[in-house]
Enzyme design. Sequence first.
Site, PDB file in Angstrom:
ATOM      1  N   GLY A   1      34.224  14.045 -19.251  1.00  0.00           N
ATOM      2  CA  GLY A   1      33.277  14.254 -20.339  1.00  0.00           C
ATOM      3  C   GLY A   1      33.847  15.147 -21.419  1.00  0.00           C
ATOM      4  O   GLY A   1      33.184  16.073 -21.893  1.00  0.00           O
ATOM      5  N   ALA A   2      35.096  14.854 -21.850  1.00  0.00           N
ATOM      6  CA  ALA A   2      35.815  15.763 -22.744  1.00  0.00           C
ATOM      7  C   ALA A   2      35.749  15.376 -24.211  1.00  0.00           C
ATOM      8  O   ALA A   2      36.439  15.978 -25.032  1.00  0.00           O
ATOM      9  CB  ALA A   2      37.282  15.849 -22.313  1.00  0.00           C
TER      10      ALA A   2
ATOM     11  N   SER B   1      23.591  23.353 -13.822  1.00  0.00           N
ATOM     12  CA  SER B   1      22.619  23.491 -14.904  1.00  0.00           C
ATOM     13  C   SER B   1      21.614  24.570 -14.552  1.00  0.00           C
ATOM     14  O   SER B   1      21.258  24.751 -13.374  1.00  0.00           O
ATOM     15  CB  SER B   1      21.883  22.168 -15.133  1.00  0.00           C
ATOM     16  OG  SER B   1      20.773  22.353 -15.991  1.00  0.00           O
TER      17      SER B   1
ATOM     18  N   TYR C   1      17.183  14.872 -12.315  1.00  0.00           N
ATOM     19  CA  TYR C   1      18.422  15.454 -12.837  1.00  0.00           C
ATOM     20  C   TYR C   1      18.720  16.777 -12.140  1.00  0.00           C
ATOM     21  O   TYR C   1      19.847  17.015 -11.678  1.00  0.00           O
ATOM     22  CB  TYR C   1      18.290  15.669 -14.350  1.00  0.00           C
ATOM     23  CG  TYR C   1      19.395  16.493 -14.957  1.00  0.00           C
ATOM     24  CD1 TYR C   1      20.667  15.973 -15.126  1.00  0.00           C
ATOM     25  CD2 TYR C   1      19.154  17.808 -15.368  1.00  0.00           C
ATOM     26  CE1 TYR C   1      21.680  16.734 -15.695  1.00  0.00           C
ATOM     27  CE2 TYR C   1      20.151  18.571 -15.931  1.00  0.00           C
ATOM     28  CZ  TYR C   1      21.414  18.032 -16.096  1.00  0.00           C
ATOM     29  OH  TYR C   1      22.412  18.796 -16.649  1.00  0.00           O
ATOM     30  N   ALA C   2      17.717  17.635 -12.016  1.00  0.00           N
ATOM     31  CA  ALA C   2      17.912  18.926 -11.365  1.00  0.00           C
ATOM     32  C   ALA C   2      18.251  18.754  -9.890  1.00  0.00           C
ATOM     33  O   ALA C   2      19.055  19.510  -9.337  1.00  0.00           O
ATOM     34  CB  ALA C   2      16.658  19.791 -11.528  1.00  0.00           C
TER      35      ALA C   2
END
Length: 253
Positions: free
Chosen positions: A14-15, A149, A162-163
């Site tokens: 994810g750069a 996160s 997501y969490a």
Amino acid sequence: MDLGIAGRTALITGASSGIGMATARVFAAEGARVVLTYRTGERRARELAEELGAGSDLACAVPYDLGDPSSVDAAVRAAENRWGGVDILVANAVRRGPRLPPGTHVEDVPAQQWQPLLRDNLEQTMRTVQLVLPGMRARKWGRVALLSSHRTRDGAPGQEFYAAGKAALHGFARSLAWDAGPDGVFVNLVSPGLTRTSGVLVDLPAEVRERELRRTPSGRLSTPEDVAAALAFLCAEANGNINGAVVDVSGGR
């Protein structure tokens, strides 16, 4: 301070933007070779690779899609074929999923929407770690940093799945630290707070940003460079014995 990552090969997923892009720049400045992965930001990733030394064989950009296991394998193989292996993995790529409409409850979300979210964020990240570990063990040195996160700690409506995927990485990293630590491989998590990426600045309502600032002891939101600095230290020789830790980059939240 020489962090001790010069000459190492770092795979940064994810750069093509945000935290991943900032991390690639920091690692390259410290003398690491960088493999930049992208899903949709091919042009940005290739431009960044040129900026960081593609012409001198110090950087390259390769596709990587959490939803496509074959691309995960191919990205690691590309690093191994080009530079002999991966010394450092920064697992930054993420699948967030669509925002849920107001009033949607967790029981209203169909399985075909939340299962891919868990599978991609958790399973493919773990698969990437599995692929780089044998080489790290053989060289008796390696660093793995997983991006978590603040949602795993604070929670938020609509962020349940997501969490959950991010929280599962905590247990994975903590146990893996026991398994890989004796071979010189350290595994840590970095948990950013609300960070001033382009997505946050565009999508987040101003009143939410102001509320977050009031709740942050440092009085400002983190920048991608703040997170990248923490990642650079954890992934360096300078990190002599931090293993299995969760490092918050949140201004004291």
